[in-house]
Design a protein around this motif. Structure first.
Motif, PDB file in Angstrom:
ATOM      1  N   LYS A 128       0.830  -1.207   0.000  1.00 11.29           N
ATOM      2  CA  LYS A 128       0.000   0.000   0.000  1.00 11.29           C
ATOM      3  C   LYS A 128       0.864   1.258   0.000  1.00 11.29           C
ATOM      4  O   LYS A 128       0.553   2.234  -0.684  1.00 11.29           O
ATOM      5  CB  LYS A 128      -0.940  -0.001   1.200  1.00 11.29           C
ATOM      6  CG  LYS A 128      -2.079  -0.971   1.054  1.00 11.29           C
ATOM      7  CD  LYS A 128      -3.018  -0.920   2.235  1.00 11.29           C
ATOM      8  CE  LYS A 128      -4.162  -1.902   2.050  1.00 11.29           C
ATOM      9  NZ  LYS A 128      -5.106  -1.856   3.166  1.00 11.29           N
ATOM     10  N   LEU A 130       3.894   1.566  -1.247  1.00 14.21           N
ATOM     11  CA  LEU A 130       4.469   1.704  -2.583  1.00 14.21           C
ATOM     12  C   LEU A 130       3.434   2.227  -3.573  1.00 14.21           C
ATOM     13  O   LEU A 130       3.738   3.072  -4.419  1.00 14.21           O
ATOM     14  CB  LEU A 130       5.037   0.370  -3.062  1.00 14.21           C
ATOM     15  CG  LEU A 130       6.354  -0.047  -2.422  1.00 14.21           C
ATOM     16  CD1 LEU A 130       6.716  -1.468  -2.820  1.00 14.21           C
ATOM     17  CD2 LEU A 130       7.463   0.923  -2.805  1.00 14.21           C
ATOM     18  N   ALA A 131       2.205   1.722  -3.468  1.00 18.36           N
ATOM     19  CA  ALA A 131       1.147   2.175  -4.371  1.00 18.36           C
ATOM     20  C   ALA A 131       0.858   3.661  -4.160  1.00 18.36           C
ATOM     21  O   ALA A 131       0.717   4.422  -5.130  1.00 18.36           O
ATOM     22  CB  ALA A 131      -0.115   1.351  -4.160  1.00 18.36           C
ATOM     23  N   ALA A 133       2.943   5.884  -2.922  1.00 16.05           N
ATOM     24  CA  ALA A 133       4.113   6.635  -3.395  1.00 16.05           C
ATOM     25  C   ALA A 133       4.095   6.749  -4.920  1.00 16.05           C
ATOM     26  O   ALA A 133       4.388   7.807  -5.473  1.00 16.05           O
ATOM     27  CB  ALA A 133       5.395   5.960  -2.922  1.00 16.05           C
ATOM     28  N   ALA A 134       3.718   5.666  -5.598  1.00 15.84           N
ATOM     29  CA  ALA A 134       3.660   5.684  -7.061  1.00 15.84           C
ATOM     30  C   ALA A 134       2.616   6.682  -7.544  1.00 15.84           C
ATOM     31  O   ALA A 134       2.846   7.424  -8.499  1.00 15.84           O
ATOM     32  CB  ALA A 134       3.359   4.288  -7.593  1.00 15.84           C
ATOM     33  N   LEU A 135       1.459   6.711  -6.871  1.00 13.23           N
ATOM     34  CA  LEU A 135       0.424   7.675  -7.235  1.00 13.23           C
ATOM     35  C   LEU A 135       0.928   9.102  -7.038  1.00 13.23           C
ATOM     36  O   LEU A 135       0.676   9.978  -7.869  1.00 13.23           O
ATOM     37  CB  LEU A 135      -0.847   7.451  -6.413  1.00 13.23           C
ATOM     38  CG  LEU A 135      -1.654   6.202  -6.739  1.00 13.23           C
ATOM     39  CD1 LEU A 135      -2.785   6.039  -5.736  1.00 13.23           C
ATOM     40  CD2 LEU A 135      -2.193   6.276  -8.165  1.00 13.23           C
ATOM     41  N   ASP A 136       1.625   9.319  -5.964  1.00 13.10           N
ATOM     42  CA  ASP A 136       2.155  10.650  -5.652  1.00 13.10           C
ATOM     43  C   ASP A 136       3.196  11.067  -6.697  1.00 13.10           C
ATOM     44  O   ASP A 136       3.212  12.198  -7.152  1.00 13.10           O
ATOM     45  CB  ASP A 136       2.761  10.660  -4.235  1.00 13.10           C
ATOM     46  CG  ASP A 136       3.140  12.052  -3.803  1.00 13.10           C
ATOM     47  OD1 ASP A 136       2.311  12.985  -3.981  1.00 13.10           O
ATOM     48  OD2 ASP A 136       4.252  12.217  -3.274  1.00 13.10           O
ATOM     49  N   TRP A 137       4.067  10.128  -7.066  1.00 14.40           N
ATOM     50  CA  TRP A 137       5.108  10.433  -8.041  1.00 14.40           C
ATOM     51  C   TRP A 137       4.503  10.728  -9.416  1.00 14.40           C
ATOM     52  O   TRP A 137       5.039  11.511 -10.174  1.00 14.40           O
ATOM     53  CB  TRP A 137       6.092   9.273  -8.182  1.00 14.40           C
ATOM     54  CG  TRP A 137       6.944   9.088  -6.960  1.00 14.40           C
ATOM     55  CD1 TRP A 137       7.363  10.052  -6.091  1.00 14.40           C
ATOM     56  CD2 TRP A 137       7.448   7.863  -6.462  1.00 14.40           C
ATOM     57  NE1 TRP A 137       8.099   9.495  -5.081  1.00 14.40           N
ATOM     58  CE2 TRP A 137       8.172   8.141  -5.293  1.00 14.40           C
ATOM     59  CE3 TRP A 137       7.367   6.543  -6.883  1.00 14.40           C
ATOM     60  CZ2 TRP A 137       8.813   7.173  -4.552  1.00 14.40           C
ATOM     61  CZ3 TRP A 137       8.012   5.575  -6.144  1.00 14.40           C
ATOM     62  CH2 TRP A 137       8.730   5.889  -4.986  1.00 14.40           C
ATOM     63  N   CYS A 138       3.389  10.081  -9.730  1.00 10.86           N
ATOM     64  CA  CYS A 138       2.757  10.294 -11.035  1.00 10.86           C
ATOM     65  C   CYS A 138       1.882  11.546 -11.039  1.00 10.86           C
ATOM     66  O   CYS A 138       1.351  11.904 -12.086  1.00 10.86           O
ATOM     67  CB  CYS A 138       1.903   9.080 -11.398  1.00 10.86           C
ATOM     68  SG  CYS A 138       2.879   7.582 -11.659  1.00 10.86           S
ATOM     69  N   THR A 140      -0.986  11.775  -9.561  1.00 11.39           N
ATOM     70  CA  THR A 140      -2.391  11.403  -9.528  1.00 11.39           C
ATOM     71  C   THR A 140      -2.926  11.538  -8.120  1.00 11.39           C
ATOM     72  O   THR A 140      -2.271  11.190  -7.156  1.00 11.39           O
ATOM     73  CB  THR A 140      -2.538   9.924  -9.989  1.00 11.39           C
ATOM     74  OG1 THR A 140      -1.886   9.772 -11.220  1.00 11.39           O
ATOM     75  CG2 THR A 140      -3.996   9.538 -10.117  1.00 11.39           C
TER      76      THR A 140
END
Length: 142
Positions: A128, A130-131, A133-138, A140
Motif C-alpha cells: 500500500k 508503494l502504491a 508513493a507511485a500515485l504521488d510520483w505520477c 495522480t
C-alpha cells in the motif's frame, strides 16, 4: 478530613493490582511513544495504570523486567519481545503458568507463539505504501 485510601490495602482486598505491565525495547524507538499513549489512554478509561519496562533489546533485561512485574502482581502484560532463536524462554513459561494474561506486540518468536499477538501485516502495508508513493510520483490524486 484529609483521608486518603491506602491503594495497597485495596488491592490486597480485591485481589487485583489494577496494574498492566508494558515491556518495550526502548523509549527512544519512534513507535513506542504512540503505543504507550494509546495503551495508557485505554488503561485510564478502564481504571488501570501502566508500569513500563525497557529491555534495550537484551533477553536478560527482558527477563528481569518481567520478574519485577510478576512481583508487583500485574493483572496483565503487553510485551514487545526481544528477538531470539530459542524455542523456549522460561520467563514466558512462568507467565503462562501463573495465568497472567499476555499480549505480544509485534512478531512472535517460537518461544512466545502460544500468546495472542497484535502485529502489522508488513507485506500488505508495504504494498500500500508503494502504491501511494507511485500515485504521488505520477501526480495522480486517486
Amino acid at each position: 478530613m484529609g483521608y486518603v485510601p491506602n491503594i495497597s490495602a485495596q488491592h490486597l482486598r480485591s485481589g487485583s493490582s489494577r496494574l498492566l505491565g508494558v515491556v518495550i525495547s526502548a523509549a527512544t524507538n519512534p513507535i513506542n511513544p504512540r503505543l504507550l499513549m494509546s495503551l495508557e489512554d485505554q488503561a485510564h478509561e478502564l481504571g488501570f495504570e501502566l508500569v513500563i519496562g525497557q529491555t534495550m533489546n537484551r533477553a536478560e533485561r527482558e527477563e528481569a523486567v518481567l520478574k519485577r512485574f510478576i512481583r508487583r502482581q500485574v493483572d496483565g502484560v503487553f510485551i514487545t519481545p526481544v528477538y531470539r532463536m530459542d524455542q523456549r524462554a522460561p520467563i514466558y513459561e512462568e507467565l503462562q503458568r501463573r495465568g497472567i494474561p499476555v499480549v505480544i506486540l509485534g512478531s512472535r518468536g517460537l518461544f512466545c507463539d502460544r500468546f495472542p499477538s497484535v502485529e502489522t501485516d508488513e507485506l500488505t502495508a508495504s504494498a500500500k505504501a508503494l502504491a501511494l508513493a507511485a500515485l504521488d510520483w505520477c501526480g495522480t490524486d486517486d
